[in-house]
Design a protein around this motif. Structure first.
Motif, PDB file in Angstrom:
ATOM      1  N   ILE A   1       0.777  -1.192  -0.188  1.00 16.72           N
ATOM      2  CA  ILE A   1      -0.057  -0.139  -0.083  1.00 16.72           C
ATOM      3  C   ILE A   1       0.836   1.336   0.005  1.00 16.72           C
ATOM      4  O   ILE A   1       1.804   1.509   0.935  1.00 16.72           O
ATOM      5  CB  ILE A   1      -0.902   0.006   1.150  1.00 16.72           C
ATOM      6  CG1 ILE A   1      -1.920  -1.205   1.028  1.00 16.72           C
ATOM      7  CG2 ILE A   1      -1.591   1.428   1.421  1.00 16.72           C
ATOM      8  CD1 ILE A   1      -2.823  -1.255   2.220  1.00 16.72           C
TER       9      ILE A   1
ATOM     10  N   VAL B   1     -11.485  -4.329   1.826  1.00 15.48           N
ATOM     11  CA  VAL B   1     -11.606  -2.813   1.286  1.00 15.48           C
ATOM     12  C   VAL B   1     -12.994  -2.715   1.348  1.00 15.48           C
ATOM     13  O   VAL B   1     -13.980  -3.302   0.808  1.00 15.48           O
ATOM     14  CB  VAL B   1     -11.033  -2.892   0.142  1.00 15.48           C
ATOM     15  CG1 VAL B   1     -11.166  -1.358  -0.495  1.00 15.48           C
ATOM     16  CG2 VAL B   1      -9.363  -2.964   0.033  1.00 15.48           C
TER      17      VAL B   1
ATOM     18  N   ASN C   1     -12.246   2.495   4.268  1.00 19.15           N
ATOM     19  CA  ASN C   1     -10.921   1.845   4.896  1.00 19.15           C
ATOM     20  C   ASN C   1     -10.546   0.561   4.112  1.00 19.15           C
ATOM     21  O   ASN C   1     -11.229  -0.014   3.242  1.00 19.15           O
ATOM     22  CB  ASN C   1     -11.328   1.314   6.232  1.00 19.15           C
ATOM     23  CG  ASN C   1     -11.628   2.573   7.205  1.00 19.15           C
ATOM     24  OD1 ASN C   1     -11.104   3.583   7.428  1.00 19.15           O
ATOM     25  ND2 ASN C   1     -12.904   2.091   8.108  1.00 19.15           N
ATOM     26  N   ILE C   2      -9.096   0.219   4.214  1.00 21.30           N
ATOM     27  CA  ILE C   2      -8.579  -0.922   3.637  1.00 21.30           C
ATOM     28  C   ILE C   2      -7.979  -1.742   5.147  1.00 21.30           C
ATOM     29  O   ILE C   2      -7.382  -0.945   5.854  1.00 21.30           O
ATOM     30  CB  ILE C   2      -7.301  -0.474   2.810  1.00 21.30           C
ATOM     31  CG1 ILE C   2      -7.611   0.107   1.737  1.00 21.30           C
ATOM     32  CG2 ILE C   2      -6.550  -1.768   2.500  1.00 21.30           C
ATOM     33  CD1 ILE C   2      -6.717   0.555   0.806  1.00 21.30           C
TER      34      ILE C   2
ATOM     35  N   ASN D   1      -6.844   4.289   6.332  1.00 19.01           N
ATOM     36  CA  ASN D   1      -7.478   5.435   5.538  1.00 19.01           C
ATOM     37  C   ASN D   1      -7.548   5.358   4.118  1.00 19.01           C
ATOM     38  O   ASN D   1      -6.242   5.871   3.523  1.00 19.01           O
ATOM     39  CB  ASN D   1      -7.342   6.838   6.340  1.00 19.01           C
ATOM     40  CG  ASN D   1      -8.265   7.893   5.669  1.00 19.01           C
ATOM     41  OD1 ASN D   1      -9.077   7.836   4.856  1.00 19.01           O
ATOM     42  ND2 ASN D   1      -8.079   9.392   6.449  1.00 19.01           N
ATOM     43  N   ARG D   2      -8.501   5.045   3.516  1.00 21.96           N
ATOM     44  CA  ARG D   2      -8.590   4.676   2.201  1.00 21.96           C
ATOM     45  C   ARG D   2      -8.421   6.017   1.291  1.00 21.96           C
ATOM     46  O   ARG D   2      -7.736   5.969   0.157  1.00 21.96           O
ATOM     47  CB  ARG D   2      -9.817   4.138   1.694  1.00 21.96           C
ATOM     48  CG  ARG D   2     -10.035   3.807   0.149  1.00 21.96           C
ATOM     49  CD  ARG D   2     -11.157   2.974  -0.402  1.00 21.96           C
ATOM     50  NE  ARG D   2     -11.503   2.937  -1.943  1.00 21.96           N
ATOM     51  CZ  ARG D   2     -12.252   1.966  -2.201  1.00 21.96           C
ATOM     52  NH1 ARG D   2     -13.077   1.101  -1.520  1.00 21.96           N
ATOM     53  NH2 ARG D   2     -12.304   2.351  -3.715  1.00 21.96           N
ATOM     54  N   ASN D   3      -8.920   7.086   2.021  1.00 25.92           N
ATOM     55  CA  ASN D   3      -8.756   8.389   1.201  1.00 25.92           C
ATOM     56  C   ASN D   3      -7.222   8.946   0.992  1.00 25.92           C
ATOM     57  O   ASN D   3      -6.936   9.804   0.185  1.00 25.92           O
ATOM     58  CB  ASN D   3      -9.416   9.598   1.851  1.00 25.92           C
ATOM     59  CG  ASN D   3     -10.875   9.465   1.639  1.00 25.92           C
ATOM     60  OD1 ASN D   3     -11.381   8.861   0.672  1.00 25.92           O
ATOM     61  ND2 ASN D   3     -11.782  10.332   2.493  1.00 25.92           N
TER      62      ASN D   3
ATOM     63  N   VAL E   1      -4.573   6.653   0.498  1.00 27.85           N
ATOM     64  CA  VAL E   1      -3.939   5.808  -0.146  1.00 27.85           C
ATOM     65  C   VAL E   1      -3.853   6.077  -1.887  1.00 27.85           C
ATOM     66  O   VAL E   1      -5.067   6.407  -2.316  1.00 27.85           O
ATOM     67  CB  VAL E   1      -4.649   4.170  -0.075  1.00 27.85           C
ATOM     68  CG1 VAL E   1      -4.060   3.116  -0.990  1.00 27.85           C
ATOM     69  CG2 VAL E   1      -4.493   3.901   1.440  1.00 27.85           C
TER      70      VAL E   1
ATOM     71  N   LEU F   1      -6.914   2.934  -6.249  1.00 24.12           N
ATOM     72  CA  LEU F   1      -8.069   3.027  -5.399  1.00 24.12           C
ATOM     73  C   LEU F   1      -8.564   4.739  -5.525  1.00 24.12           C
ATOM     74  O   LEU F   1      -7.926   5.599  -5.134  1.00 24.12           O
ATOM     75  CB  LEU F   1      -7.875   2.629  -4.042  1.00 24.12           C
ATOM     76  CG  LEU F   1      -7.572   1.372  -3.613  1.00 24.12           C
ATOM     77  CD1 LEU F   1      -7.224   0.903  -2.301  1.00 24.12           C
ATOM     78  CD2 LEU F   1      -8.802   0.396  -4.222  1.00 24.12           C
TER      79      LEU F   1
ATOM     80  N   PRO G   1     -10.388   7.716  -4.267  1.00 29.23           N
ATOM     81  CA  PRO G   1     -10.799   7.987  -3.112  1.00 29.23           C
ATOM     82  C   PRO G   1     -12.140   8.913  -3.233  1.00 29.23           C
ATOM     83  O   PRO G   1     -12.104   9.591  -4.053  1.00 29.23           O
ATOM     84  CB  PRO G   1      -9.976   8.709  -2.099  1.00 29.23           C
ATOM     85  CG  PRO G   1      -8.877   9.153  -3.664  1.00 29.23           C
ATOM     86  CD  PRO G   1      -9.075   8.157  -4.603  1.00 29.23           C
TER      87      PRO G   1
END
Length: 454
Positions: free
Chosen positions: A83, A108, A112-113, A126-128, A130, A385, A387
């Motif tokens: 990641i 996922v 979140n991941i 925090n997916r935003n 990544v 990904l 976001p």
């Protein structure tokens, strides 16, 4: 001042538990091995066989402390996810690599991941924040080291010095290792550190150095120029393979993770520096060489300091890593993703455009422009990904940079050292986490330059 006290207490706890000596690295380039005696305020007290008594140094003079090496524990997993986070402001301004963290992908969702790691347990990311996620098959290393001085043969014996699980070149000579077996397709990776220009010779698929007749491939990297030579006993196809290539990116670096990919069944050879392809070759003259010896040296007469560490030999699946700057897509067959879509690279080379909804139970659920599908995580190679809202980590007082043994790093604010010596820290990437210190090769402080300093 509070951070310096916390950082010194943290290192004192960690290094007091170390089974091997650590290395104190100063900001002026000096180095001193030994052990930490204590820390008090802004001072560090160090004991070394080179000193008559323990010595006191100002902490602001210390760049970092290198931690002893520990083997990575065996894990029963079928993939590892890399990641990569969005670069923070300093990484953007100074063109530094982003933080990277690795583990087994659990789930996922929109926010979140979930990642399982051996060094920090389960992390909720925090997916935003990544940028992208890359998935690799697990290949059990055939060799990982060096863990002791005689792991590799040093010729002549005084030319390289073994120190803290790394080889340091002191004079003309090589380190060499002949393996009992080498796969038909393999990857050799290692960390190289140098000063000024990099000059290195990497010989592989070679005969043992003590054999009377030598053969093998040799990659020569001299001050930004790289080329490949072949030397065969019967002289068939011996000589230069391909052209000379310029790779100036290393002129601005003094450390890199190098990866060599070799397919002895087809003659394919590729050399990477970090995530970049330096050069790819195809040996068109059979027989393709398949010796079991690997040798690392520098050109004769070169005095540039060179350190080699984290050498790993593993089987390779034959698929080269994707290059972020080298991806050339057909605009008709591979149009740009629309809003909320991601470009998904499969391990067989196919590319899908779709929206990732979730990943659970080792399956990825996504919607393409044609239908909804499920795919095993192991079939995915890389995906970006998208976001809901782009976000990046803020720079904070007390941040340290913790370097993994493979050359990646993660940045977080050091909070405390637990009673059993674990590192507890906070990051906007994953919240509060407790790390096993064996995961790190060094902890770097003073990572944000003061105004007017670089």
């Amino acid at each position: 001042m509070k951070f310096f006290f916390l950082f010194t207490m943290a290192l004192s706890t960690l290094l007091s538990k170390a089974e091997e000596t650590a290395m104190l690295n100063f900001t002026n380039g000096d180095r001193l091995n030994g052990s930490l005696v204590k820390m008090s305020g802004d001072d560090i007290f160090w004991k070394s066989a080179l000193l008559q008594n323990e010595a006191k140094f100002f902490l602001q003079q210390v760049q970092d402390i290198t931690l002893p090496f520990f083997d990575t524990p065996q894990q029963n997993i079928d993939h590892v996810a890399h990641i990569r986070f969005n670069p923070d402001l300093r990484q953007q301004n100074e063109n530094l690599p982003s933080d990277i963290i690795r583990g087994q992908l659990v789930a996922v969702n929109a926010d979140n991941i979930i990642l399982n790691t051996w060094f920090a347990g389960q992390l909720t990311i925090n997916r935003n924040m990544v940028k992208d996620l890359e998935i690799f098959d697990i290949a059990t290393p055939i060799y990982s080291g060096p863990s002791k001085q005689d792991d590799w043969k040093i010729l002549p014996e005084s030319s390289w010095e073994w120190e803290l699980n790394r080889y340091i070149r002191r004079s003309e000579g090589m380190i060499s290792k002949t393996f009992a077996t080498i796969p038909e397709r393999y990857c050799l990776s290692f960390v190289g550190e140098w000063k000024n220009d990099l000059n290195i010779k990497l010989q592989f698929a070679a005969s043992d150095v003590e054999e009377e007749t030598q053969n093998g491939y040799t990659i020569n990297f001299n001050s930004g120029t790289t080329y490949l030579q072949k030397r065969s006993r019967d002289q068939q196809g011996s000589g230069l393979i391909g052209d000379y290539t310029r790779y100036p990116a290393l002129r601005s670096k003094e450390k890199s993770v190098f990866r060599l990919f070799v397919d002895t069944s087809t003659g394919l050879i590729a050399f990477f520096s970090d995530a970049d392809l330096v050069q790819q070759w195809n040996d068109t003259n059979k027989p393709y060489l398949s010796g079991k010896s690997i040798q690392i040296s520098q050109p004769n007469g070169n005095t540039t300091p060179l350190t080699i560490s984290r050498i790993v030999l593993s089987e390779w699946d034959g698929i080269l890593p994707e290059q972020e700057n080298g991806l050339h897509l057909n605009s008709i067959n591979n149009p740009d993703p629309e809003k909320d879509e991601q470009r998904i690279h499969l391990r067989n080379g196919d590319i899908l455009l779709g929206k990732v909804h979730k990943i659970e139970n080792s399956e990825i659920n996504l919607t393409t422009r044609f239908n909804e599908i499920k795919l095993p995580v192991s079939r995915i190679k890389k995906l970006a990904l998208a976001p809901n809202e782009y976000d990046e980590r803020l720079l904070q007082n007390g941040d340290i940079r913790a370097w993994f043994h493979d050359g990646d790093y993660v940045t977080f604010r050091l909070e405390e050292i637990t009673a059993d010596g674990k590192i507890k820290g906070y990051s906007q990437h994953f919240g509060t986490a407790t790390f096993n210190p064996h995961a790190f090769s060094r902890l770097e402080c003073n990572i944000y330059p003061l105004p007017g300093k670089k």
